[in-house]
Design a protein around this motif. Structure first.
Motif, PDB file in Angstrom:
ATOM      1  N   ASP A  98       0.839  -1.196   0.000  1.00 11.58           N
ATOM      2  CA  ASP A  98       0.000   0.000   0.000  1.00 11.58           C
ATOM      3  C   ASP A  98       0.876   1.249   0.000  1.00 11.58           C
ATOM      4  O   ASP A  98       2.096   1.187   0.124  1.00 11.58           O
ATOM      5  CB  ASP A  98      -0.965  -0.021   1.184  1.00 11.58           C
ATOM      6  CG  ASP A  98      -0.268  -0.069   2.537  1.00 11.58           C
ATOM      7  OD1 ASP A  98       0.965  -0.241   2.559  1.00 11.58           O
ATOM      8  OD2 ASP A  98      -0.952   0.073   3.555  1.00 11.58           O
ATOM      9  N   ALA A  99       0.254   2.396  -0.181  1.00  7.79           N
ATOM     10  CA  ALA A  99       0.966   3.667  -0.324  1.00  7.79           C
ATOM     11  C   ALA A  99       1.764   4.021   0.923  1.00  7.79           C
ATOM     12  O   ALA A  99       2.862   4.610   0.825  1.00  7.79           O
ATOM     13  CB  ALA A  99      -0.017   4.785  -0.663  1.00  7.79           C
ATOM     14  N   VAL A 100       1.253   3.673   2.121  1.00  8.77           N
ATOM     15  CA  VAL A 100       1.946   3.998   3.368  1.00  8.77           C
ATOM     16  C   VAL A 100       3.267   3.237   3.442  1.00  8.77           C
ATOM     17  O   VAL A 100       4.307   3.802   3.787  1.00  8.77           O
ATOM     18  CB  VAL A 100       1.045   3.669   4.593  1.00  8.77           C
ATOM     19  CG1 VAL A 100       1.807   3.870   5.889  1.00  8.77           C
ATOM     20  CG2 VAL A 100      -0.210   4.515   4.574  1.00  8.77           C
ATOM     21  N   ASN A 101       3.251   1.952   3.105  1.00  9.91           N
ATOM     22  CA  ASN A 101       4.484   1.160   3.131  1.00  9.91           C
ATOM     23  C   ASN A 101       5.497   1.672   2.118  1.00  9.91           C
ATOM     24  O   ASN A 101       6.699   1.678   2.377  1.00  9.91           O
ATOM     25  CB  ASN A 101       4.190  -0.319   2.866  1.00  9.91           C
ATOM     26  CG  ASN A 101       3.609  -1.004   4.082  1.00  9.91           C
ATOM     27  OD1 ASN A 101       3.741  -0.516   5.194  1.00  9.91           O
ATOM     28  ND2 ASN A 101       2.964  -2.132   3.863  1.00  9.91           N
ATOM     29  N   LEU A 102       5.024   2.089   0.946  1.00  8.90           N
ATOM     30  CA  LEU A 102       5.930   2.628  -0.070  1.00  8.90           C
ATOM     31  C   LEU A 102       6.557   3.939   0.387  1.00  8.90           C
ATOM     32  O   LEU A 102       7.751   4.179   0.168  1.00  8.90           O
ATOM     33  CB  LEU A 102       5.199   2.822  -1.398  1.00  8.90           C
ATOM     34  CG  LEU A 102       4.857   1.539  -2.164  1.00  8.90           C
ATOM     35  CD1 LEU A 102       4.032   1.878  -3.405  1.00  8.90           C
ATOM     36  CD2 LEU A 102       6.110   0.786  -2.542  1.00  8.90           C
ATOM     37  N   GLU A 103       5.767   4.790   1.019  1.00 14.25           N
ATOM     38  CA  GLU A 103       6.285   6.054   1.536  1.00 14.25           C
ATOM     39  C   GLU A 103       7.296   5.800   2.650  1.00 14.25           C
ATOM     40  O   GLU A 103       8.339   6.454   2.723  1.00 14.25           O
ATOM     41  CB  GLU A 103       5.145   6.930   2.061  1.00 14.25           C
ATOM     42  CG  GLU A 103       4.277   7.518   0.973  1.00 14.25           C
ATOM     43  CD  GLU A 103       3.110   8.305   1.546  1.00 14.25           C
ATOM     44  OE1 GLU A 103       3.155   8.705   2.731  1.00 14.25           O
ATOM     45  OE2 GLU A 103       2.142   8.513   0.801  1.00 14.25           O
ATOM     46  N   GLU A 104       6.983   4.856   3.534  1.00 12.87           N
ATOM     47  CA  GLU A 104       7.879   4.513   4.634  1.00 12.87           C
ATOM     48  C   GLU A 104       9.193   3.939   4.094  1.00 12.87           C
ATOM     49  O   GLU A 104      10.273   4.284   4.567  1.00 12.87           O
ATOM     50  CB  GLU A 104       7.200   3.488   5.550  1.00 12.87           C
ATOM     51  CG  GLU A 104       7.976   3.174   6.800  1.00 12.87           C
ATOM     52  CD  GLU A 104       7.233   2.209   7.691  1.00 12.87           C
ATOM     53  OE1 GLU A 104       7.780   1.134   7.959  1.00 12.87           O
ATOM     54  OE2 GLU A 104       6.101   2.531   8.108  1.00 12.87           O
ATOM     55  N   GLN A 105       9.108   3.100   3.090  1.00 15.88           N
ATOM     56  CA  GLN A 105      10.284   2.511   2.479  1.00 15.88           C
ATOM     57  C   GLN A 105      11.135   3.594   1.790  1.00 15.88           C
ATOM     58  O   GLN A 105      12.362   3.589   1.905  1.00 15.88           O
ATOM     59  CB  GLN A 105       9.884   1.433   1.478  1.00 15.88           C
ATOM     60  CG  GLN A 105      11.045   0.658   0.930  1.00 15.88           C
ATOM     61  CD  GLN A 105      10.589  -0.446  -0.016  1.00 15.88           C
ATOM     62  OE1 GLN A 105       9.440  -0.497  -0.427  1.00 15.88           O
ATOM     63  NE2 GLN A 105      11.522  -1.319  -0.365  1.00 15.88           N
ATOM     64  N   ALA A 106      10.494   4.521   1.114  1.00 17.54           N
ATOM     65  CA  ALA A 106      11.218   5.605   0.446  1.00 17.54           C
ATOM     66  C   ALA A 106      11.901   6.502   1.478  1.00 17.54           C
ATOM     67  O   ALA A 106      13.043   6.936   1.286  1.00 17.54           O
ATOM     68  CB  ALA A 106      10.270   6.416  -0.432  1.00 17.54           C
ATOM     69  N   ALA A 107      11.198   6.783   2.585  1.00 18.27           N
ATOM     70  CA  ALA A 107      11.779   7.615   3.644  1.00 18.27           C
ATOM     71  C   ALA A 107      12.985   6.912   4.273  1.00 18.27           C
ATOM     72  O   ALA A 107      14.016   7.543   4.546  1.00 18.27           O
ATOM     73  CB  ALA A 107      10.734   7.927   4.706  1.00 18.27           C
ATOM     74  N   ARG A 108      12.876   5.609   4.518  1.00 17.89           N
ATOM     75  CA  ARG A 108      13.982   4.836   5.093  1.00 17.89           C
ATOM     76  C   ARG A 108      15.169   4.835   4.126  1.00 17.89           C
ATOM     77  O   ARG A 108      16.315   5.026   4.532  1.00 17.89           O
ATOM     78  CB  ARG A 108      13.523   3.415   5.402  1.00 17.89           C
ATOM     79  CG  ARG A 108      14.599   2.566   6.035  1.00 17.89           C
ATOM     80  CD  ARG A 108      14.140   1.182   6.466  1.00 17.89           C
ATOM     81  NE  ARG A 108      13.372   0.509   5.447  1.00 17.89           N
ATOM     82  CZ  ARG A 108      12.139   0.006   5.631  1.00 17.89           C
ATOM     83  NH1 ARG A 108      11.563   0.099   6.807  1.00 17.89           N
ATOM     84  NH2 ARG A 108      11.504  -0.589   4.658  1.00 17.89           N
ATOM     85  N   GLN A 109      14.886   4.648   2.846  1.00 18.32           N
ATOM     86  CA  GLN A 109      15.948   4.645   1.829  1.00 18.32           C
ATOM     87  C   GLN A 109      16.661   5.995   1.789  1.00 18.32           C
ATOM     88  O   GLN A 109      17.879   6.061   1.714  1.00 18.32           O
ATOM     89  CB  GLN A 109      15.351   4.307   0.454  1.00 18.32           C
ATOM     90  CG  GLN A 109      16.379   4.199  -0.647  1.00 18.32           C
ATOM     91  CD  GLN A 109      17.290   2.992  -0.481  1.00 18.32           C
ATOM     92  OE1 GLN A 109      16.864   1.966   0.043  1.00 18.32           O
ATOM     93  NE2 GLN A 109      18.522   3.126  -0.895  1.00 18.32           N
ATOM     94  N   GLN A 110      15.900   7.071   1.860  1.00 17.89           N
ATOM     95  CA  GLN A 110      16.489   8.412   1.863  1.00 17.89           C
ATOM     96  C   GLN A 110      17.339   8.635   3.116  1.00 17.89           C
ATOM     97  O   GLN A 110      18.432   9.195   3.039  1.00 17.89           O
ATOM     98  CB  GLN A 110      15.381   9.483   1.767  1.00 17.89           C
ATOM     99  CG  GLN A 110      15.914  10.899   1.740  1.00 17.89           C
ATOM    100  CD  GLN A 110      16.858  11.152   0.572  1.00 17.89           C
ATOM    101  OE1 GLN A 110      16.622  10.722  -0.541  1.00 17.89           O
ATOM    102  NE2 GLN A 110      17.956  11.843   0.845  1.00 17.89           N
ATOM    103  N   LEU A 111      16.841   8.176   4.273  1.00 16.01           N
ATOM    104  CA  LEU A 111      17.592   8.296   5.526  1.00 16.01           C
ATOM    105  C   LEU A 111      18.913   7.544   5.414  1.00 16.01           C
ATOM    106  O   LEU A 111      19.974   8.087   5.755  1.00 16.01           O
ATOM    107  CB  LEU A 111      16.772   7.749   6.698  1.00 16.01           C
ATOM    108  CG  LEU A 111      17.501   7.666   8.042  1.00 16.01           C
ATOM    109  CD1 LEU A 111      17.790   9.065   8.572  1.00 16.01           C
ATOM    110  CD2 LEU A 111      16.684   6.868   9.038  1.00 16.01           C
ATOM    111  N   PHE A 112      18.885   6.309   4.942  1.00 20.86           N
ATOM    112  CA  PHE A 112      20.096   5.512   4.811  1.00 20.86           C
ATOM    113  C   PHE A 112      21.089   6.168   3.849  1.00 20.86           C
ATOM    114  O   PHE A 112      22.289   6.215   4.117  1.00 20.86           O
ATOM    115  CB  PHE A 112      19.771   4.097   4.340  1.00 20.86           C
ATOM    116  CG  PHE A 112      19.157   3.216   5.404  1.00 20.86           C
ATOM    117  CD1 PHE A 112      19.041   3.611   6.723  1.00 20.86           C
ATOM    118  CD2 PHE A 112      18.686   1.959   5.072  1.00 20.86           C
ATOM    119  CE1 PHE A 112      18.477   2.802   7.690  1.00 20.86           C
ATOM    120  CE2 PHE A 112      18.121   1.133   6.024  1.00 20.86           C
ATOM    121  CZ  PHE A 112      18.023   1.556   7.341  1.00 20.86           C
TER     122      PHE A 112
END
Length: 180
Positions: free
Chosen positions: A2-16
């Motif tokens: 879902d969109a929330v998981n994709l946003e969370e994954q993108a945010a984590r990727q950006q943080l890393f």
């Protein structure tokens, strides 16, 4: 997904990505300085990054330092731990046992060491001898040499050691240069 998981994954990727760009060069420099390889630096950094991420997303844990400081400190700890474990678990075969025996027989030349200690000056030689050879506590060293306190004596001892280090660096000497 879902969109929330994709946003969370993108945010984590950006943080890393951000943390990798910000902190990894310092970790790589530290590991390299301590004799490690680039791949070992990456491993240690990734372990530290995962540790940070897991701790930062646990409700009952509070991190009291910046992201970079936490990751760098954790990476240093992990490297030291890995280095100590590596040196303790090395298997000895016949050839390495021979080289260890040979290394213990080739002791540093006292005359050569003394020469470089003398480059720091007579007072430094006496101060270093009092602390390292005579095993006097810094309070006693401070009294003997007329320093205002332990802190002053400690700073002077450090300056004396740095004089010797500078001489060794200027001459680009290695451990082998001190062997007989």
């Amino acid at each position: 997904m879902d969109a929330v998981n994709l946003e969370e994954q993108a945010a984590r990727q950006q943080l890393f990505t951000t943390l990798y760009q910000k902190v990894f060069p310092a970790v790589a420099k530290y590991v390299s300085k301590c004799g490690g390889s680039f791949d070992e630096a990456k491993d240690v950094f990734q372990d530290a990054l995962i540790s940070y991420y897991e701790k930062s997303h646990t409700a009952d844990v509070t991190i009291n330092s910046s992201e970079g400081a936490y990751i760098y400190g954790t990476a240093r700890y992990l490297w030291i731990k890995r280095y100590k474990q590596g040196s303790q678990t090395k298997q000895l075969d016949d050839s390495s046992a021979y080289s260890i025996i040979a290394e213990t027989e080739a002791a540093p030349s006292e005359d050569k060491l003394l020469h470089f200690l003398e480059t720091a000056g007579k007072r430094c030689m006496e101060l270093l001898r009092s602390f390292y050879y005579d095993n006097l506590p810094m309070t006693r060293v401070a009294q003997l040499f007329g320093f205002s306190g332990v802190r002053s004596a400690t700073v002077q001892k450090y300056k004396c050691i740095e004089k010797v280090r500078d001489t060794v660096k200027q001459k680009a000497l290695t451990y082998e240069d001190f062997l007989e």
